[in-house]
Design an enzyme around this catalytic site. Structure first.
Site, mmCIF file in Angstrom:
data_model
loop_
_atom_site.group_PDB
_atom_site.id
_atom_site.type_symbol
_atom_site.label_atom_id
_atom_site.label_comp_id
_atom_site.label_asym_id
_atom_site.label_seq_id
_atom_site.Cartn_x
_atom_site.Cartn_y
_atom_site.Cartn_z
ATOM 1 C CG LEU A 176 -1.935 -0.856 1.172
ATOM 2 C CD1 LEU A 176 -2.809 -1.233 2.360
ATOM 3 C CD2 LEU A 176 -3.043 -0.737 -0.046
ATOM 4 C CB CYS A 202 0.577 0.769 9.817
ATOM 5 S SG CYS A 202 -0.305 0.454 11.626
HETATM 6 C C1 UDX Z 1 -1.573 -1.043 16.987
HETATM 7 C C2 UDX Z 1 -0.874 -2.514 16.823
HETATM 8 O O1 UDX Z 1 -0.920 -3.135 17.783
HETATM 9 C C3 UDX Z 1 0.581 -2.183 16.313
HETATM 10 O O2 UDX Z 1 1.094 -3.287 16.290
HETATM 11 C C4 UDX Z 1 0.531 -1.679 15.054
HETATM 12 O O3 UDX Z 1 1.641 -1.698 14.414
HETATM 13 C C5 UDX Z 1 0.054 -0.177 15.210
HETATM 14 O O4 UDX Z 1 -1.367 -0.436 15.637
HETATM 15 P P1 UDX Z 1 -2.132 0.965 18.410
HETATM 16 O O5 UDX Z 1 -3.410 0.218 18.816
HETATM 17 O O6 UDX Z 1 -2.198 1.864 17.330
HETATM 18 O O7 UDX Z 1 -1.111 -0.276 17.676
HETATM 19 O O8 UDX Z 1 -1.197 1.465 19.540
HETATM 20 P P2 UDX Z 1 -1.665 2.348 20.604
HETATM 21 O O9 UDX Z 1 -2.884 3.052 20.160
HETATM 22 O O10 UDX Z 1 -0.339 2.992 21.213
HETATM 23 O O11 UDX Z 1 -2.018 1.349 21.788
HETATM 24 C C6 UDX Z 1 -1.487 0.207 22.526
HETATM 25 C C7 UDX Z 1 -1.802 0.393 24.243
HETATM 26 O O12 UDX Z 1 -1.183 -0.640 24.693
HETATM 27 C C8 UDX Z 1 -1.457 1.501 24.946
HETATM 28 O O13 UDX Z 1 -2.763 1.900 25.256
HETATM 29 C C9 UDX Z 1 -0.628 1.281 25.943
HETATM 30 O O14 UDX Z 1 -0.803 1.996 27.186
HETATM 31 C C10 UDX Z 1 -0.835 -0.415 26.229
HETATM 32 N N1 UDX Z 1 0.198 -0.880 26.430
HETATM 33 C C11 UDX Z 1 1.393 -0.855 26.073
HETATM 34 C C12 UDX Z 1 -0.095 -2.025 27.572
HETATM 35 O O15 UDX Z 1 -1.304 -2.163 28.075
HETATM 36 N N2 UDX Z 1 0.939 -2.737 28.056
HETATM 37 C C13 UDX Z 1 2.158 -2.731 27.642
HETATM 38 O O16 UDX Z 1 3.031 -3.488 28.303
HETATM 39 C C14 UDX Z 1 2.534 -1.608 26.591
HETATM 40 C C1 UDX Z 2 -2.897 1.445 6.698
HETATM 41 C C2 UDX Z 2 -3.432 0.356 6.244
HETATM 42 O O1 UDX Z 2 -4.424 0.883 5.322
HETATM 43 C C3 UDX Z 2 -4.210 -0.731 7.087
HETATM 44 O O2 UDX Z 2 -4.804 -1.757 6.390
HETATM 45 C C4 UDX Z 2 -3.338 -1.072 8.111
HETATM 46 O O3 UDX Z 2 -4.029 -1.967 9.267
HETATM 47 C C5 UDX Z 2 -2.728 -0.041 9.059
HETATM 48 O O4 UDX Z 2 -2.047 0.744 7.945
HETATM 49 P P1 UDX Z 2 -3.868 3.762 7.953
HETATM 50 O O5 UDX Z 2 -2.555 3.953 8.541
HETATM 51 O O6 UDX Z 2 -4.948 3.981 8.964
HETATM 52 O O7 UDX Z 2 -4.077 2.221 7.573
HETATM 53 O O8 UDX Z 2 -4.440 4.513 6.850
HETATM 54 P P2 UDX Z 2 -4.243 4.711 5.314
HETATM 55 O O9 UDX Z 2 -5.814 4.984 4.741
HETATM 56 O O10 UDX Z 2 -3.685 3.234 4.601
HETATM 57 O O11 UDX Z 2 -3.306 5.871 4.911
HETATM 58 C C6 UDX Z 2 -2.090 5.837 5.349
HETATM 59 C C7 UDX Z 2 -1.302 7.246 4.649
HETATM 60 O O12 UDX Z 2 -1.354 7.178 3.146
HETATM 61 C C8 UDX Z 2 -2.232 8.465 4.901
HETATM 62 O O13 UDX Z 2 -1.415 9.497 5.583
HETATM 63 C C9 UDX Z 2 -3.034 8.748 3.762
HETATM 64 O O14 UDX Z 2 -3.268 10.115 3.714
HETATM 65 C C10 UDX Z 2 -1.991 8.295 2.696
HETATM 66 N N1 UDX Z 2 -2.455 8.201 1.401
HETATM 67 C C11 UDX Z 2 -3.438 6.884 1.272
HETATM 68 C C12 UDX Z 2 -2.122 8.829 0.227
HETATM 69 O O15 UDX Z 2 -1.217 9.827 0.458
HETATM 70 N N2 UDX Z 2 -2.687 8.357 -0.771
HETATM 71 C C13 UDX Z 2 -3.567 7.408 -1.075
HETATM 72 O O16 UDX Z 2 -3.823 7.136 -2.075
HETATM 73 C C14 UDX Z 2 -3.932 6.689 0.086
#
Ligand code: UDX
Ligand code: UDX
Length: 464
Positions: A219, A268
């Protein structure tokens, strides 16, 4: 009654578990986190994650079969299925710094599960992880102090932010990797409450782990590819939106993810590609590593090219000039700013001594300043005196697009929020310095109309 626990109440864990609770009233879902403030927010009227439709779903199940708390050990003990959904940021220290994933939180979770669990549990990796992480998780779990036994599954989440609820309701596919068919079936049957079984794919553990990294790499690669072409369009008078539309009609290419932009952001894409690069290097596949690394380099180029173009267009100086920044989130309909292109563009403009009036409908003043502090300290935690002064004095976070534009020399659109399209540009023009510039980093505005009003308009990948 099946009981599910999820460790990590973040952007992924929260919405995913809310959907499971919503679709499976016969399953008890308990989301736990070490962060008390986050849990309090999940239990309040203002959730810590903004997603259209999320609040309604959480509110409809909270207090019934959906619970948020910090009682991690209790939740582990009670659950049949334990999701690990903690964050896995890029390592900032030691071997692989800047590329490898920091697995410290995953390991900590695995150890905690090993200590607290009794009986048999299915442990599900929801976080995106490097290939073969499950091996380490299994090793740690096998040392359980209570003699508990475990199956480990990989079940990566493909939801995109801003459309999390739609994506969860109607996923293209659900992917489950594992070894033991019984454990796999236990998880399949959870999703089968609302997802057709033909769309639930099962693979071995390693394919599942690698598919998530690969999907994000593909992507991101599409965005970098169209952004690379946008630079060529600007040089040749081709129009990148026309090129994208023309190639997108080829059914082998398809129309999605071809929108040229100021650069991709989000938690991501960059992290997962760097992780892929690190893995390739680890296995001695240097050409493969370089190939993928280029996707991130192209994105860095696109972000810095945008800021440079603004400076160059405004007579090679923005020093002391007021600039309106519309949008700070990494895309519309989310309050998430992780790796947002806006942070990089704002940094570059600040270091040119510009004064920034920033407006985003969902991102707070505090978040904006924190993001800039973190980037400008460059991981070291130490801000130079000059950078600190720039962040304190040259940034004004305001409450509307109008307020941001008033008195400014330029408007830069960095996030594609819908409201920007409907701005009252005639009034805005009358309140701006002249010449008044618009830099549309998302190609969402009506450029012809803006020109008629009197703006000088610059867009991505086309001459206006
Ligand atoms: C997710 C996926 O889990 C990650 O692998 C992916 O690459 C990005 O999206 P995300 O849910 O976005 O992560 O992360 P975040 O919003 O930072 O939430 C993680 C949570 O885990 C936080 O609330 C943090 O407090 C919690 N945490 C972290 C625990 O409860 N225990 C820990 O030891 C570490
Ligand atoms: C991405 C993946 O799409 C999702 O499947 C995965 O689980 C987490 O990572 P996300 O990061 O939430 O999701 O957003 P996404 O819609 O993929 O956009 C990522 C970035 O690319 C954004 O900054 C968006 O603005 C940019 N983008 C996307 C572009 O600049 N052009 C496009 O055509 C599409």
């Amino acid at each position: 009654m099946t009981k599910i626990c999820c460790i990590g109440a973040g952007y992924v864990g929260g919405p995913t578990m809310a959907m499971i609770a919503y679709k499976c009233p016969n399953i008890d879902v308990h989301v736990v986190d070490i962060n008390q403030a986050r849990i309090d927010a999940w239990n309040s009227d203002v959730l810590p994650v903004y997603e259209p439709g999320l609040f309604e779903i959480v509110a409809s199940r909270r207090g019934k079969n959906l619970k948020f708390s910090t009682c991690i050990d209790h939740a582990i003990r009670e659950a049949d299925i334990i999701f690990i959904s903690v964050n896995t940021p890029t390592k900032t220290f030691g071997a692989g710094a800047g590329r490898a994933a920091n697995l410290e939180f995953i390991e900590r979770c695995a150890r905690r599960i090993a200590e607290a669990a009794e009986g048999h549990k299915i442990v599900v990796e929801k976080s995106t992880l490097p290939v073969r992480t499950a091996e380490a998780v299994k090793r740690i779990l096998s040392e359980s102090s209570n003699g508990a036994t475990f199956d480990v599954l990989s079940n990566p989440e493909f939801l995109a932010e801003g459309t999390a609820i739609e994506d969860l309701l109607d996923p293209d596919r659900v992917l489950i990797g594992g070894e033991n068919p019984e454990a796999i079936e236990a998880l399949v049957s959870v999703y089968a409450h609302w997802v057709d079984r033909s769309r639930i794919l099962t693979t071995n553990l390693w394919s599942s782990e690698l598919s998530k990294l690969t999907a994000n790499a593909f992507l991101a690669q599409r965005v970098s590819s169209i952004n690379a072409i946008s630079a060529l369009c600007e040089a040749t008078e081709a129009n990148v939106d026309e090129v994208a539309a023309a190639i997108g009609t080829d059914s082998r290419i398809g129309p999605k993810f071809l929108k040229a932009s100021v650069g991709f952001g989000g938690s991501c894409f960059q992290k997962d590609i760097l992780n892929l690069v690190y893995l390739c290097q680890h296995y001695g596949l240097h050409e493969v590593a370089e190939y993928w690394e280029q996707v991130v380099k192209m994105n860095d180029y696109q972000k810095s090219r945008f800021a440079q173009k603004m400076v160059k267009t405004m007579f090679n100086t923005v020093s002391g000039k007021r600039l309106a920044i519309w949008g700070f989130a990494f895309k519309k309909d989310t309050n998430d700013t992780r790796e947002s292109a806006a942070i990089y563009v704002c940094r570059d403009l600040l270091r040119e001594n510009a004064i920034l009036n920033i407006y985003d409908p969902k991102v707070s003043d505090e978040q904006i300043r924190n993001d800039l502090r973190e980037l400008m300290a460059n991981g070291s935690g130490e801000l130079s005196q000059l950078d600190r002064r720039l962040i304190d004095e040259n940034i004004h976070v305001v409450e509307s697009m109008q307020a941001a534009a008033s008195g400014s020399h330029a408007v830069a659109v960095l996030t594609e929020w819908d409201e920007f399209k409907n701005a009252d540009f005639e009034r805005i023009y009358s309140q701006m310095q002249k010449p008044a510039f618009v830099f549309d980093g998302r190609n969402i505005l009506d450029h012809k109309k803006l020109q008629q009003i009197g703006f000088e308009v610059h867009a991505i990948g086309k001459r206006v």
